[in-house]
Design an enzyme around this catalytic site. Structure first.
Site, mmCIF file in Angstrom:
data_model
loop_
_atom_site.group_PDB
_atom_site.id
_atom_site.type_symbol
_atom_site.label_atom_id
_atom_site.label_comp_id
_atom_site.label_asym_id
_atom_site.label_seq_id
_atom_site.Cartn_x
_atom_site.Cartn_y
_atom_site.Cartn_z
ATOM 1 N N ASP A 24 -5.919 3.272 -10.802
ATOM 2 C CA ASP A 24 -5.079 3.734 -9.476
ATOM 3 C C ASP A 24 -6.089 4.837 -8.932
ATOM 4 O OD1 ASP A 24 -5.258 1.278 -8.285
ATOM 5 O OD2 ASP A 24 -3.395 0.851 -9.250
ATOM 6 N N ASP B 137 -3.174 -8.408 1.802
ATOM 7 C CA ASP B 137 -2.182 -7.489 1.470
ATOM 8 C C ASP B 137 -1.495 -8.184 1.754
ATOM 9 O OD1 ASP B 137 -3.595 -5.752 -0.195
ATOM 10 O OD2 ASP B 137 -3.324 -4.081 1.080
#
Length: 235
Positions: free
Chosen positions: A8, A125
């Site tokens: 990330d 998500d």
């Protein structure tokens, strides 16, 4: 089952967030390439790269790292801030093998990328039982089962399903969520969020998940990537 170590990115650094909260971040390394090389040395064959800065700002900010990461990994999944067909195309041209797309899927731009469906991984998500968009900062009135049905009808074959409230917690994956999602036989499900042990990964494999993204547990030493790859990943 495939294992995808996560890198990330935020301001050029490798970081981890807790439940997607940008105010609760942890810097792992200032050198993403060094992290990538380390993951490859441990046996990883594919990598999951998210531009967190891009997800927050609405357009990719760390996409320039893709060509260099491509020198390390042959297969890269990249997402974060890809909110226009042009940005998706750019990510693919710069080295991403698959583009992970969230918000764009549920806007008028979705039709324009359907011809790229084999190279698109919709990001499903899930936050408080609803689909979350814009870096998980807002939700839409659509539940995961409705969403996966719609994505299947649109021609997508693989999705990344993230239990956002478990992301970065190592509290275990949302097995109830994934048990429901795998009922759709036409969709490959990659799970993310909450994985904290090899037992968690094995539980997902037992459910029939296509893949799993491993983040925090990989970097704090809770999970041995070599062992996971040897015991869980399919050749």
């Amino acid at each position: 089952m495939k294992i995808y170590p996560a890198i990330d990115l935020y301001e050029g650094k490798v970081v981890r967030l807790y439940q997607g909260d940008f105010d609760r971040s942890w810097t792992i390394s200032d050198d993403p390439l060094q992290v990538a090389r380390g993951l490859k040395e441990m046996g990883a064959r594919e990598i999951h790269v998210v531009d967190l800065e891009g997800a927050k700002e609405g357009s990719p900010k760390n996409i320039g790292l893709l060509p260099k990461l491509k020198e390390v990994f042959q297969v890269i999944h990249f997402g974060g801030g890809l909110r226009s067909p042009a940005e998706v195309q750019k990510a693919l041209e710069m080295g991403a093998d698959k583009a992970m797309v969230g918000s764009l899927i549920w806007t008028e731009g979705a039709e324009e990328i359907r011809n790229l469906a084999p190279r698109i991984i919709p990001a499903l998500d899930v936050k408080q039982g609803k689909v979350a968009l814009a870096g998980w900062l807002k939700t839409v009135p659509l539940n995961p089962l409705e969403a996966i049905k719609r994505l299947s009808e649109m021609g997508f074959e693989t999705i990344l399903a993230t239990a956002t409230e478990r992301d970065g917690t190592k509290e275990g994956p949302d097995l109830a969520l994934y048990s429901a999602l795998v009922e759709n036989p036409d969709m490959n499900i990659i799970a993310a969020g909450g994985i904290g042990s090899i037992e968690d990964v094995k539980a997902l494999k037992e459910l029939g998940l296509f893949g799993a993204v491993i983040g925090k547990a990989l970097y704090d030493g809770s999970l041995d990537l070599k062992k996971v790859l040897e015991e869980v990943e399919d050749a």
